[in-house]
Enzyme design. Sequence first.
Site, PDB file in Angstrom:
ATOM      1  N   ASP A 499      -0.690 -15.926  -3.072  1.00  0.00           N
ATOM      2  CA  ASP A 499      -1.930 -16.049  -2.742  1.00  0.00           C
ATOM      3  C   ASP A 499      -2.786 -14.658  -3.258  1.00  0.00           C
ATOM      4  O   ASP A 499      -2.810 -13.807  -2.365  1.00  0.00           O
ATOM      5  CB  ASP A 499      -2.278 -16.411  -1.331  1.00  0.00           C
ATOM      6  CG  ASP A 499      -3.584 -16.920  -1.208  1.00  0.00           C
ATOM      7  OD1 ASP A 499      -4.472 -16.808  -1.951  1.00  0.00           O
ATOM      8  OD2 ASP A 499      -4.053 -17.864  -0.389  1.00  0.00           O
ATOM      9  N   HIS A 504      -8.619 -11.565   0.463  1.00  0.00           N
ATOM     10  CA  HIS A 504      -7.685 -10.907   1.631  1.00  0.00           C
ATOM     11  C   HIS A 504      -7.007  -9.582   1.451  1.00  0.00           C
ATOM     12  O   HIS A 504      -6.168  -9.034   2.004  1.00  0.00           O
ATOM     13  CB  HIS A 504      -6.415 -12.012   1.713  1.00  0.00           C
ATOM     14  CG  HIS A 504      -6.806 -13.310   1.796  1.00  0.00           C
ATOM     15  ND1 HIS A 504      -7.576 -13.793   2.953  1.00  0.00           N
ATOM     16  CD2 HIS A 504      -6.859 -14.461   0.933  1.00  0.00           C
ATOM     17  CE1 HIS A 504      -7.804 -15.118   2.926  1.00  0.00           C
ATOM     18  NE2 HIS A 504      -7.381 -15.617   1.717  1.00  0.00           N
ATOM     19  N   ILE A 519      -9.841 -10.638   5.281  1.00  0.00           N
ATOM     20  CA  ILE A 519      -9.119 -11.461   6.754  1.00  0.00           C
ATOM     21  C   ILE A 519      -7.818 -11.993   6.215  1.00  0.00           C
ATOM     22  O   ILE A 519      -7.394 -12.001   5.076  1.00  0.00           O
ATOM     23  CB  ILE A 519     -10.152 -12.612   6.931  1.00  0.00           C
ATOM     24  CG1 ILE A 519     -10.463 -13.392   5.517  1.00  0.00           C
ATOM     25  CG2 ILE A 519     -11.689 -12.079   7.132  1.00  0.00           C
ATOM     26  CD1 ILE A 519     -10.815 -15.042   5.716  1.00  0.00           C
ATOM     27  N   GLY A 522      -5.292 -18.057   5.826  1.00  0.00           N
ATOM     28  CA  GLY A 522      -5.025 -19.180   6.744  1.00  0.00           C
ATOM     29  C   GLY A 522      -3.705 -19.416   6.886  1.00  0.00           C
ATOM     30  O   GLY A 522      -3.260 -19.666   7.999  1.00  0.00           O
TER      31      GLY A 522
END
Length: 743
Positions: A499, A504, A519, A522
Amino acid sequence: MTEQLRFDNKVVIITGAGAGLGRSHALMFGARGAKVVVNDLGGDTAGGGKSSAAADKVVEEIKALGGEAVANYDSVEDGAKIVQTALDAFGTVDIVVNNAGILRDASFQKMSDADWDLILRVHLNGTKSVTQAAWPIMREKGYGRIVMTTSAAGIYGNFGQANYSAAKLGIYGLANTLAEEGRAKNILVNTIAPIAASRLTETVMPPELLANLKPEAVTPLVGWLAHESCEETKGLFEVGAGYIAKLRWERTQGHIFGSDRPFTPENVAQKWAKITDFTDSEHPAAVAETFGALSRAMSQKSLGGNEFIDLDVATREELVLESSYDERDLAIYALGVGAARDPMDDDERKFVYELGDFHALPTWGVMPQSNAMLEQAKDGGLKLPGMNYGFDRVLHGEQYTEVRGPLPKSAKLKHIFKFKHAYDKDPHAVVVFGVSTVDEHGDEIVYNEMTTFVKGAGGWGGERGPSADINTPPDRKPDAVIEEATDVNQTLLYRLSGDWNPLHADPAFAKAFGYDKPILHGLCTFGHVGRHVVKAMLGNDPRRFKSIKVRFAEPVFPGETLVTKMWKEADNRVIVETSVKERGKVVIKNAVVEFYDEIPVRKAKAAASDAAPVAAAEPGKVMPQDVFAVIADHVAGHPDLAAKVDTAFQFKLNNPESNWVLDLKTGSDAVREGIADKADCTIELDADLLHTVVTAPLADVQKLFFGGRMKVGGNVMASNKLTELSVIDPARYEEAMARRLAS
């Protein structure tokens, strides 16, 4: 020798037969028994002048060959006069070859009305005039053969020949309609596009090229199309220099916007690649096929949508992507979701150490399809069917992942993305796609449903979708709680699993999205939660893990502490909720994990996807069941082995894949195919090395281990106890194998 195709007693009219192609055709028909009407006005290539010499000369040549022929000097615009010549001389008409033509070349800008009109009169009107005069005769007798002459200029266009191209393509259109109208009366109509040396080409082609483009290389095709045994009609053929090919219309699959939904030029631009893609083209041959396509468009009522979400496309199309993974990918993923922080922890080392009792974390099941989609996005954005938005609008809302059994340690996969739902949360939207992931044998190993929140993509008036909370925690203390801090560099480690979203990793990018710093992904939080459940509810054995469904409620920042609470509802169902300790925010809600009652066992597969299952032994080849049958006989004959070894072994065999238990601990069902309830030592290797492990000296077995050809998990030292099986006498072992193979 092939019998000659004859035209005895057939009457043929050939226009423009005084030279070039027409002359060649006339001589061929005359030599093969036809009665020939040689039509030629005798003018120049531009349509000027008139002379009987050209037609008369060809008539004499035919007579010299022993044939019958008469001349006609009328313009093709007077078709009735030409046909009357045939009737007066021979009483009927069987074949018409429309060949006459002239040129008046000029660029469209400079073309006069006279240039335009004359070309269309001679070519298109002349062809119509002659054919129309012969048509009732052919209909009355129930027989006719008509050959039209078009050109490459008419088919493809050619600079300076707008008049000629229009006329020639008009001739082809006329031929197609006459083929339909004449079919029932046995009147067959075909069209040729010749390239040959003639009065019309000698001014536009170099002499050396003309020398190779002889009319005689076109005439054989005309002869075949005009013969009574030929059943071809409505055909178009390019011909010249010994080459003949049939042409046809080709059409892409196109795109249906729907007749009841407005669309814009921008929508057309978005679908242009599909509209013009000939990969799966079709070849319409009749007007009805065009009406059929339009009928399909009119019958497909639009499901709605907007510039971001096209529900019509989404429901009709699917996306197929491919990927693969191996043990290294599994280990990196496990580290990325917090596994094995303590390298001395035997329970979690199994997720990162491939030489031991290695297992894939079940939440890895979401990664192959996600990574395939992200890899595609690198090359041109997110391309889910019917979805016209980018990552800048997307938030991962919910995730459901179901594994069909323990995940293989490596695989080549295909992912089929299919649209399921789109909910209009005006001004936003929620979109759900189902993804079936199958291995190289076509067996589904994972099913995912990803629910995406799309900012600003709502407002088309669709369903709002369900709103009630599900999988809410019961009003009691949780049955298990795991508290675990994430690492400050967790996002940088997790992103190695595929990812690459800069949200991120890049502080500036994160700030642009309203966050103080990058962050956590998820799906990284998702992986932590799945691992917590495996640890608390399955004793760190992931093999009974069936599915996990979560709703992403809040982002997690790297370094924050996750608190996962679990409520056991039944033997195979757990409600889960995860919060961040430092902020007291729930980050994963409405979550549930389900387990299998028993560990699913995958069927062994052949090396090739279309080969037969390997359960049956191949003739002359030792199979795992043969080896374990001999071991079972040996164990049964040596009851003292259990006390000496006191170990339960799990054998995981590859090529072909199968699982076997050698239980010299509990004493029940000591040798069997399947998965042990609890194994002390797990051994993984290729099936053809099995005999070495159970019969060879310890040194040979250790060579396999240190050479990476055998993996040992669990109690590694217990593997040495397999040497107790080496008391099997090699000669007796070979004798037993021979007996089994013979039987």
